[in-house]
Design an enzyme around this catalytic site. Structure first.
Site, PDB file in Angstrom:
ATOM      1  CG  LEU A  18      -1.808  -1.181   1.395  1.00  0.00           C
ATOM      2  CD1 LEU A  18      -2.362  -1.255   2.818  1.00  0.00           C
ATOM      3  CD2 LEU A  18      -2.945  -1.076   0.387  1.00  0.00           C
ATOM      4  NE  ARG A  85       0.544  -3.790   6.867  1.00  0.00           N
ATOM      5  CZ  ARG A  85       1.364  -3.048   7.604  1.00  0.00           C
ATOM      6  NH1 ARG A  85       1.220  -1.758   7.625  1.00  0.00           N
ATOM      7  NH2 ARG A  85       2.330  -3.607   8.313  1.00  0.00           N
ATOM      8  CG  HIS A 161       0.225   4.643  10.501  1.00  0.00           C
ATOM      9  ND1 HIS A 161       1.028   3.911   9.649  1.00  0.00           N
ATOM     10  CD2 HIS A 161      -0.890   3.891  10.704  1.00  0.00           C
ATOM     11  CE1 HIS A 161       0.423   2.758   9.354  1.00  0.00           C
ATOM     12  NE2 HIS A 161      -0.739   2.730   9.977  1.00  0.00           N
ATOM     13  CB  CYS A 248       6.996   1.424   9.722  1.00  0.00           C
ATOM     14  SG  CYS A 248       6.377   3.074   9.512  1.00  0.00           S
TER      15      CYS A 248
HETATM   16  N1  GLY Z   1       2.739   0.611   3.175  1.00  0.00           N
HETATM   17  C1  GLY Z   1       2.495   0.742   4.554  1.00  0.00           C
HETATM   18  C2  GLY Z   1       1.063   0.752   4.865  1.00  0.00           C
HETATM   19  O1  GLY Z   1       0.326   1.361   4.138  1.00  0.00           O
HETATM   20  O2  GLY Z   1       0.598   0.144   5.796  1.00  0.00           O
END
Ligand code: GLY
Length: 253
Positions: A18, A85, A161, A248
């Protein structure tokens, strides 16, 4: 002080993860080198690093921080907000079982990504975002409250985030950018305001004596250095392409 970090190898499907960055496709081999330098910096900061094996089913799975919220009292397994995810957290739970007696989970209808959870001493800030909903945030608040941690909810406007735009580096110092700068919730801290052109660098991490910062953001690096923290400057270009930052890439505890 942290003793351990959990990281996860970059999946071969990384480029299909993503992203909203519009910075182009990440170069896999370059990402591997950057990941390896990141792990080395964690080790140099005094951590034992547990590296989880590659999982090509999950393009974003190297961003392991989103899968859990951990501190010295408990681990809370996330219920990740993005469909692609969901499931990344299963392996993390098994690993954290080795380290923790108390493991809780965020459950439906709650969703929560660890990237939305910022700890500042015994206070937590939880971002309400595209990934973390109010139900998930309130579940986490209740779980952490049992251990004496206070929680405040922060509604995100632009960033992915909460920790995309804010980091706590200790000693009351909060690195802060963009939409968070004017938020009175954060005004009791000593603010290191990040200029718009360096906003990516707001995602930095304090690891024991060191602060890890993204390479190439000179103003912020100088401000942090002026406070007396030794720095590791790490090239994060390939992770930035996939909306990822320094925080992250690991769970630290
Ligand atoms: N690519 C990191 C996320 O969107 O969670």
């Amino acid at each position: 002080m942290f003793k351990y970090a959990i990281v996860k190898k970059v999946s071969k499907t990384f480029q299909y993860g993503l992203t909203s960055s519009k910075l182009g496709k990440p170069e896999y081999n370059k990402a591997l080198i950057q990941h390896s330098n990141y792990v080395e910096a964690l080790k140099q900061s005094g951590l034992k690093v547990r590296t989880l094996e590659i999982d090509n089913r999950f393009p974003d799975s190297t961003f392991v921080e989103d899968t859990a919220v951990i501190n010295e009292d408990l681990a809370v397994i996330a219920n990740l907000g993005a469909d692609s995810r969901k499931g990344e957290e299963i392996e993390i739970k098994k690993v954290l079982d080795e380290f923790y007696d108390t493991i809780e989970s965020i459950v439906k209808p709650g969703t929560l990504d660890g990237g939305d959870v910022l700890r500042v001493e015994d206070q937590y800030f939880i971002g309400i975002s595209q990934r973390t909903n109010k139900a998930g945030a309130l579940q986490l608040k209740e779980l952490l409250g049992k251990y004496g941690y206070a929680c405040s909810l922060v509604k995100l406007k632009k960033v992915l985030h909460l920790k995309t735009g804010i980091a706590y580096i200790g000693d009351n110092n909060l690195v802060i950018s963009g939409e968070f700068i004017d938020n009175p919730l954060f005004h009791e801290y000593d603010l290191l305001k990040v200029d718009q052109d360096e906003s990516y660098a707001a995602n930095c991490i304090r690891v024991n004596d060191y602060v890890l910062v993204a390479q190439g953001y000179k103003k912020l690096a100088e401000s942090i250095s002026n406070l007396g923290y030794p720095l590791f400057k790490l090239d994060m270009s390939e992770f930035r392409k996939m909306d990822g930052g320094l925080s992250c890439l690991s769970l630290r505890f």
